[in-house]
Design a protein around this motif. Structure first.
Motif, PDB file in Angstrom:
ATOM      1  N   ILE A  13       7.750  22.684   6.953  1.00  0.00           N
ATOM      2  CA  ILE A  13       8.354  22.449   5.636  1.00  0.00           C
ATOM      3  C   ILE A  13       9.105  23.715   5.228  1.00  0.00           C
ATOM      4  O   ILE A  13       8.496  24.702   4.823  1.00  0.00           O
ATOM      5  N   ASN A  14      10.417  23.658   5.340  1.00  0.00           N
ATOM      6  CA  ASN A  14      11.195  24.865   5.046  1.00  0.00           C
ATOM      7  C   ASN A  14      12.577  24.516   4.492  1.00  0.00           C
ATOM      8  O   ASN A  14      13.608  24.919   5.047  1.00  0.00           O
ATOM      9  N   PRO A  15      12.641  23.767   3.372  1.00  0.00           N
ATOM     10  CA  PRO A  15      13.946  23.441   2.781  1.00  0.00           C
ATOM     11  C   PRO A  15      14.580  24.665   2.141  1.00  0.00           C
ATOM     12  O   PRO A  15      13.972  25.733   2.043  1.00  0.00           O
ATOM     13  N   MET A  16      15.793  24.507   1.653  1.00  0.00           N
ATOM     14  CA  MET A  16      16.544  25.610   1.071  1.00  0.00           C
ATOM     15  C   MET A  16      15.820  26.269  -0.110  1.00  0.00           C
ATOM     16  O   MET A  16      15.768  27.514  -0.180  1.00  0.00           O
ATOM     17  N   PRO A  17      15.225  25.511  -1.044  1.00  0.00           N
ATOM     18  CA  PRO A  17      14.502  26.175  -2.159  1.00  0.00           C
ATOM     19  C   PRO A  17      13.362  27.058  -1.663  1.00  0.00           C
ATOM     20  O   PRO A  17      13.119  28.138  -2.225  1.00  0.00           O
ATOM     21  N   VAL A  18      12.656  26.615  -0.612  1.00  0.00           N
ATOM     22  CA  VAL A  18      11.563  27.412  -0.066  1.00  0.00           C
ATOM     23  C   VAL A  18      12.105  28.698   0.548  1.00  0.00           C
ATOM     24  O   VAL A  18      11.525  29.779   0.371  1.00  0.00           O
ATOM     25  N   PHE A  37       9.968  38.262  -1.031  1.00  0.00           N
ATOM     26  CA  PHE A  37       9.653  39.049   0.157  1.00  0.00           C
ATOM     27  C   PHE A  37       8.410  38.480   0.857  1.00  0.00           C
ATOM     28  O   PHE A  37       7.564  39.218   1.351  1.00  0.00           O
ATOM     29  N   ALA A  38       8.341  37.161   0.930  1.00  0.00           N
ATOM     30  CA  ALA A  38       7.158  36.508   1.483  1.00  0.00           C
ATOM     31  C   ALA A  38       7.030  36.698   2.982  1.00  0.00           C
ATOM     32  O   ALA A  38       5.915  36.683   3.522  1.00  0.00           O
ATOM     33  N   GLN A  39       8.144  36.880   3.702  1.00  0.00           N
ATOM     34  CA  GLN A  39       8.098  36.992   5.158  1.00  0.00           C
ATOM     35  C   GLN A  39       7.841  38.412   5.647  1.00  0.00           C
ATOM     36  O   GLN A  39       7.773  38.640   6.856  1.00  0.00           O
ATOM     37  N   ILE A  49       1.422  30.564   0.249  1.00  0.00           N
ATOM     38  CA  ILE A  49       2.041  29.231   0.333  1.00  0.00           C
ATOM     39  C   ILE A  49       3.361  29.289   1.089  1.00  0.00           C
ATOM     40  O   ILE A  49       3.641  28.460   1.966  1.00  0.00           O
ATOM     41  N   LEU A  50       4.193  30.299   0.756  1.00  0.00           N
ATOM     42  CA  LEU A  50       5.508  30.395   1.398  1.00  0.00           C
ATOM     43  C   LEU A  50       5.413  30.800   2.866  1.00  0.00           C
ATOM     44  O   LEU A  50       6.346  30.568   3.634  1.00  0.00           O
ATOM     45  N   THR A  51       4.332  31.413   3.270  1.00  0.00           N
ATOM     46  CA  THR A  51       4.113  31.726   4.676  1.00  0.00           C
ATOM     47  C   THR A  51       3.580  30.518   5.423  1.00  0.00           C
ATOM     48  O   THR A  51       3.912  30.293   6.592  1.00  0.00           O
ATOM     49  N   LEU A  52       2.775  29.707   4.752  1.00  0.00           N
ATOM     50  CA  LEU A  52       2.163  28.536   5.371  1.00  0.00           C
ATOM     51  C   LEU A  52       3.145  27.380   5.538  1.00  0.00           C
ATOM     52  O   LEU A  52       3.120  26.687   6.571  1.00  0.00           O
TER      53      LEU A  52
END
Length: 321
Positions: A123-128, A136-138, A114-117
Motif C-alpha cells: 500500500i503506497n499511493p501518492m498521499p502515503v 522523514f519516515a523512510q 504506519i508509513l514504514t509498514l
C-alpha cells in the motif's frame, strides 16, 4: 531578576522554589568560579546548570556569561559535547513528564511505524509517499548498517526540529523565531570582505554535506526532509548567542591572542557554511546519484580544503607579524 529551571529551562521568579512547568525543585546553589588562565578572567557558574533548550530549537546558557570567546578558551569540545548530551537526555526525561511534548512525540512515532509498514504491505499511493517524505519516515530503512544508524540519528534530529515547532505553539510563542535573524546573520557572513571567512565557510559546508549523507541514510530526495530540518536548525543556531553549536565549534579555538569577536566570527562562519552545505544537499539529492556517495566525497573535499586554507592563512599572519 528571574532565574531559570535547571531541568526544563522555564524562566521563574527569584523566590520560587519549585518550577511551575515541570515541578523540579530549584534551590539556590553556591556559585563556583571558572578561571581562564589565558585571559585571567572568570565566570561564575552555579553547580548543575542545565543548558536549557531554547524556544528557537537551540541550546542556550541558562545564565548570562562574560565574553563568549573567553569561555570558549576554557571549555574543551569534549566537555561541551558531554554537556550537550546530558542536557539532551534530561530533555527526554522532561518530555516523558510533560504531556505537551510526550503526546506529539508518540504521534510521530506511530506515524513513522504506519508509513514504514504500509509499503511493505503493498500500500503506497501518492498521499502515503508525500506524507512519508514530509515526516522523514523512510530514514534508517536503507543504506546498510551505516545508513540505518545514520537514519535513526536523523530521525532524532527531525523529531527535535518538529518539537521545536510544536512546543512554542502550545505556549503561544512563535514557532519560527530565530530563523529570520539567522538569515540576516548568514547574509552578513557571506557579504563580509574579510578573505579569512572562506576557510570557516568551506569547513562548515563540508561538515554539513557529510552529516546530511549520514543522517539521510542514502542521499535520496525522498529522505531530504532531514536536510531541510538541519538547515532551519542551523539558521536558528546562527542567530543564537551561546547555543550548542557555537559553544562546540568555539571550544576548538585555542589561540591565546584571539579576541572574543574574532572567535565569534570564525564560529559564525562555520555555522553559515553548514547552512550553505545543507542548502546544497537538497539539489544534490534530486540528481539521484546517491550510489556514488557524492555528498560524502564533496563534503570531505570541502572540509580538507577549508582546513588547508585556514592553516595557510594562519601561517601567513604569523609570518607578517
Amino acid at each position: 531578576m528571574g532565574k531559570f529551571c535547571k531541568n526544563c529551562g522555564t524562566q521563574l521568579k527569584q523566590d520560587v522554589k519549585f518550577c511551575t512547568k515541570c515541578g523540579t525543585e530549584n534551590t539556590p546553589a553556591e556559585p563556583q568560579t571558572l578561571v581562564d588562565p589565558q585571559v585571567r578572567t572568570s565566570a561564575n557558574l552555579a553547580p548543575n546548570i542545565a543548558f536549557a533548550s531554547a524556544t528557537a530549537g537551540e541550546s542556550r546558557f541558562a545564565h548570562a556569561l562574560p565574553v563568549v570567546g573567553e569561555l570558549f578558551a576554557a571549555v574543551g569540545p569534549l566537555k561541551v559535547l558531554s554537556q550537550g548530551l546530558s542536557g539532551l537526555f534530561r530533555g527526554f526525561g522532561s518530555a516523558i513528564k510533560d504531556k505537551k511534548r510526550l503526546i506529539p512525540a508518540l504521534i510521530l512515532a506511530l506515524l513513522w511505524f504506519i508509513l514504514t509498514l504500509l509499503p511493505l504491505l503493498g500500500i503506497n499511493p501518492m498521499p502515503v509517499r508525500w506524507l512519508s517524505f514530509l515526516s522523514f519516515a523512510q530514514g534508517g530503512t536503507s543504506g546498510g548498517l551505516l545508513g540505518v544508524v545514520g537514519g535513526i540519528m536523523g530521525k532524532g534530529i527531525f523529531a527535535y526540529f518538529l518539537m521545536s515547532l510544536v512546543i512554542p505553539l502550545t505556549r503561544g510563542q512563535k514557532p519560527f523565531a530565530g530563523i529570520g535573524s539567522g538569515i540576516k546573520s548568514f547574509v552578513q557572513v557571506l557579504g563580509s570582505k574579510n578573505p579569512s571567512r572562506f576557510a570557516p565557510l568551506l569547513i562548515g559546508a563540508g561538515i554539513a554535506l557529510i552529516f546530511y549523507n549520514f543522517f539521510s541514510g542514502t542521499a535520496l530526495l525522498q529522505n531530504s526532509m532531514v536536510g531541510i530540518a538541519a538547515l532551519l536548525l542551523s539558521l536558528r543556531a546562527l542567530s543564537s548567542k551561546a547555543g550548542f553549536l557555537k559553544r562546540f565549534f568555539g571550544a576548538f579555538t585555542k589561540n591565546k591572542n584571539a579576541k572574543g569577536n574574532s572567535v565569534s566570527d570564525r564560529v559564525n562562519g562555520i555555522i553559515a557554511g553548514m547552512v550553505s552545505g545543507f542548502t546544497l544537499s537538497i539539489p544534490l539529492s534530486a540528481l539521484n546519484i546517491h550510489r556514488f556517495q557524492l555528498p560524502y566525497a564533496l563534503g570531505a573535499s570541502l572540509l580538507i580544503a577549508g582546513l588547508i586554507l585556514g592553516l595557510a592563512l594562519k601561517s601567513k599572519k604569523e609570518v607578517s607579524a
